[in-house]
Design an enzyme around this catalytic site. Structure first.
Site, PDB file in Angstrom:
ATOM      1  N   SER A  70       0.856  -1.252  -0.009  1.00 30.92           N
ATOM      2  CA  SER A  70       0.167  -0.106   0.102  1.00 30.92           C
ATOM      3  C   SER A  70       1.019   0.993   0.002  1.00 30.92           C
ATOM      4  O   SER A  70       2.014   1.055   0.111  1.00 30.92           O
ATOM      5  CB  SER A  70      -0.961  -0.047   1.308  1.00 30.92           C
ATOM      6  OG  SER A  70      -0.171  -0.228   2.469  1.00 30.92           O
TER       7      SER A  70
ATOM      8  N   CYS B   3      -5.577  -7.702   6.364  1.00 31.94           N
ATOM      9  CA  CYS B   3      -4.378  -7.627   6.995  1.00 31.94           C
ATOM     10  C   CYS B   3      -2.974  -8.048   6.125  1.00 31.94           C
ATOM     11  O   CYS B   3      -1.855  -7.901   6.555  1.00 31.94           O
ATOM     12  CB  CYS B   3      -4.395  -8.515   8.365  1.00 31.94           C
ATOM     13  SG  CYS B   3      -4.197 -10.240   8.170  1.00 31.94           S
ATOM     14  N   GLY B   4      -3.396  -8.523   4.980  1.00 33.56           N
ATOM     15  CA  GLY B   4      -2.157  -8.750   3.984  1.00 33.56           C
ATOM     16  C   GLY B   4      -1.239  -9.918   4.569  1.00 33.56           C
ATOM     17  O   GLY B   4      -1.699 -10.813   5.294  1.00 33.56           O
ATOM     18  N   TRP B   5      -0.050  -9.216   4.563  1.00 32.56           N
ATOM     19  CA  TRP B   5       1.035 -10.202   5.167  1.00 32.56           C
ATOM     20  C   TRP B   5       1.525 -10.091   6.530  1.00 32.56           C
ATOM     21  O   TRP B   5       2.321 -10.236   7.298  1.00 32.56           O
ATOM     22  CB  TRP B   5       2.339 -10.003   4.313  1.00 32.56           C
ATOM     23  CG  TRP B   5       2.171 -10.534   2.994  1.00 32.56           C
ATOM     24  CD1 TRP B   5       2.526 -11.868   2.526  1.00 32.56           C
ATOM     25  CD2 TRP B   5       1.840  -9.823   1.735  1.00 32.56           C
ATOM     26  NE1 TRP B   5       2.346 -12.072   1.155  1.00 32.56           N
ATOM     27  CE2 TRP B   5       2.000 -10.774   0.632  1.00 32.56           C
ATOM     28  CE3 TRP B   5       1.409  -8.541   1.470  1.00 32.56           C
ATOM     29  CZ2 TRP B   5       1.801 -10.567  -0.762  1.00 32.56           C
ATOM     30  CZ3 TRP B   5       1.267  -8.322   0.162  1.00 32.56           C
ATOM     31  CH2 TRP B   5       1.292  -9.084  -1.037  1.00 32.56           C
TER      32      TRP B   5
ATOM     33  N   GLN C  27      -1.028 -15.025   1.912  1.00 34.20           N
ATOM     34  CA  GLN C  27      -0.778 -13.919   2.576  1.00 34.20           C
ATOM     35  C   GLN C  27      -0.737 -14.341   4.203  1.00 34.20           C
ATOM     36  O   GLN C  27       0.040 -14.109   4.947  1.00 34.20           O
ATOM     37  CB  GLN C  27      -1.700 -12.724   2.457  1.00 34.20           C
ATOM     38  CG  GLN C  27      -1.169 -11.855   1.236  1.00 34.20           C
ATOM     39  CD  GLN C  27      -2.289 -10.605   1.299  1.00 34.20           C
ATOM     40  OE1 GLN C  27      -3.558 -10.662   1.513  1.00 34.20           O
ATOM     41  NE2 GLN C  27      -1.736  -9.717   0.495  1.00 34.20           N
TER      42      GLN C  27
ATOM     43  N   CYS D  52      -0.285   3.225 -12.703  1.00 32.98           N
ATOM     44  CA  CYS D  52      -0.483   3.839 -11.465  1.00 32.98           C
ATOM     45  C   CYS D  52       0.207   5.061 -11.138  1.00 32.98           C
ATOM     46  O   CYS D  52      -0.353   5.999 -10.723  1.00 32.98           O
ATOM     47  CB  CYS D  52      -0.553   2.732 -10.313  1.00 32.98           C
ATOM     48  SG  CYS D  52      -1.606   1.359 -10.304  1.00 32.98           S
TER      49      CYS D  52
END
Length: 455
Positions: A188, A227-229, A253, A420
């Protein structure tokens, strides 16, 4: 002798040579005409190896390569960003000498946007005629990237198949993400102090900033949605003494996060599980909730339910942290704008199910669904720096990435990062950190000076 084995008549061979010559001449004239208007500092390389400048004095160190004349044919018949993604994935269009981001930085975006209205359409149409006959370009690897059954669905949770969306994007393997993420595996926007700040420093600054904005204290309970990783979950537990419950829909993850929790000795403070946050049935409410760039997966139709779930899971007066990439917004007050060419392509090849809110609708929905918005901060330039660094790192380890996920997927991710980074730089995409409190009567509990959020 079968028909396939018979030698081609000399007239057909000569026709093929003449057609090829016509295509080459046409490509030269088109490139010259476009270069006069685009004024880019890069070149076009034809399937013959010939290099044509796309602007006055353009360098040829970075080149857009057409590996097959059929690529031009497909762009004529289906002129869209989706087609370009397919061609790039198939290898019929390549960028050599630099990354897609480095190539994009070699032209003026405003001039490129207005290019269709400035070029001589009659000239372009005449020169494209030789490409409408002959061999076609190869396949774009549709079998590996065909997620049209997922992309763009905006219905209930079951119809959207959110776990499938998440798996497609995140379960390509942790080793792939290690190639360009920081050691905390934070996927992020980082928070840079200045241009000299490393990605590693910027990501830990961001993790700490979130904890400070949530005003976490020892003994509190934090829910980490998406929470991802496990980067934020572990940081908050280790540095702020809170108990954390993290949920994710990615098996890859989760495996990484569980191992990290064990390695750091945080098993008594951090619980991670594979679960949809909407299915949580907690006997106690949380003091704080963090949601860091998971909201883009939720879908327009589920925004209201998302905020109601946040309210359900929070204590009265509890703080909710919401970080999400958003669109600029437009005239559609309902916020359900049609997808752009860019978002359709990204939804199919990279990020199925992704839909971007606007900051106006985020704040409006929080306000009408039981929250008081306390703080809103734009991190657009920070995400531009972040995605540019991800692009640089992935490009530097491109061969390793190709060995892990294949050449096509690596090329498409590099285009994704380029789009992006350029989007955040231009302001067509933004990212905000929003802090809201589950509404209650009386004082909010925040100090009067906003600077206290950052101390």
């Amino acid at each position: 002798m079968s028909r396939a084995e018979r030698p081609k008549p000399i007239s057909r061979i000569m026709d093929s040579f003449r057609l090829e010559d016509r295509r080459i001449e046409a490509a030269r004239r088109i490139a010259t005409h476009i270069g006069q208007h685009l004024k880019a500092d890069l070149s076009l390389q034809l399937w013959t190896g010939e290099v044509l400048p796309l602007g006055p004095g353009a360098r040829d160190d970075i080149r857009i390569v057409l590996t097959h004349p059929g690529a031009v044919r497909r762009l004529i018949l289906r002129p869209s960003l989706m087609t370009l993604f397919e061609l790039f994935g198939a290898g019929d269009v390549l960028i050599e000498g630099g990354s897609p981001l480095e190539a994009a930085q070699r032209w003026d975006h405003g001039r490129a946007v207005h290019l269709p209205s400035r070029v001589d359409k009659g000239l372009i149409a005449r020169e494209l005629i030789p490409f409408l006959t002959g061999a076609k370009a190869g396949s774009a690897g549709d079998a590996a990237y065909d997620v049209e059954g997922m992309a763009g669905q905006r219905q209930d949770k079951a119809a959207r198949r959110d776990k499938d969306f998440i798996s497609f994007h995140y379960d390509v393997g942790n080793d792939f993400y290690r190639l360009f993420l920081d050691p905390e595996m934070v996927y992020s926007s980082a928070c840079f102090a200045d241009d000299e700040t490393s990605l590693e420093e910027a990501q830990t600054r961001k993790l700490d900033l979130i904890c400070r904005k949530l005003r976490l204290k020892p003994g509190q309970k934090l829910l980490d949605v998406g929470c991802g990783w496990g980067g934020l979950s572990c940081w908050a537990a280790k540095n702020y003494g809170v108990t954390v419950h993290g949920v994710t829909l990615s098996e890859e993850q989760l495996a990484f996060g569980l191992a990290k929790v064990e390695r750091l000795g945080l098993s008594d403070q951090v619980t991670l599980e594979l679960r949809d946050y909407r299915d949580l049935d907690m006997s106690e409410h949380f003091d704080a909730i963090s949601q860091v760039e998971m909201f883009e997966h939720v879908g327009f139709a589920n925004h209201e339910r998302h905020f109601l779930e946040m309210k359900r899971l929070l204590k009265p007066g509890g703080l909710y942290f919401h970080q999400a990439s958003v669109r600029r917004g437009g005239k559609d007050s309902r916020n359900v704008a049609p997808q752009t060419h860019a978002t359709r392509a990204i939804s199919r090849f990279i990020f199925p199910g992704g839909e971007l809110d606007t900051i106006g609708m985020t704040v409006t929905n929080l306000g009408r669904l039981g929250f008081e918005v306390l703080d809103v901060e734009n991190l657009r330039e920070h995400f531009q720096h972040t995605t540019a660094e991800w692009s640089r790192r992935l490009m530097a380890r491109r061969e390793e990435a190709e060995a892990l996920v294949g050449e096509a997927r690596t090329r498409l991710w590099l285009i994704f990062f380029a789009m992006c980074a350029q989007g955040f730089e231009r302001g067509s995409i933004l990212v905000y950190q929003t802090v809201a409190q589950r509404r209650r009567a009386g004082p909010s509990g925040l100090p009067l000076d906003r600077a206290s959020l950052y101390t």
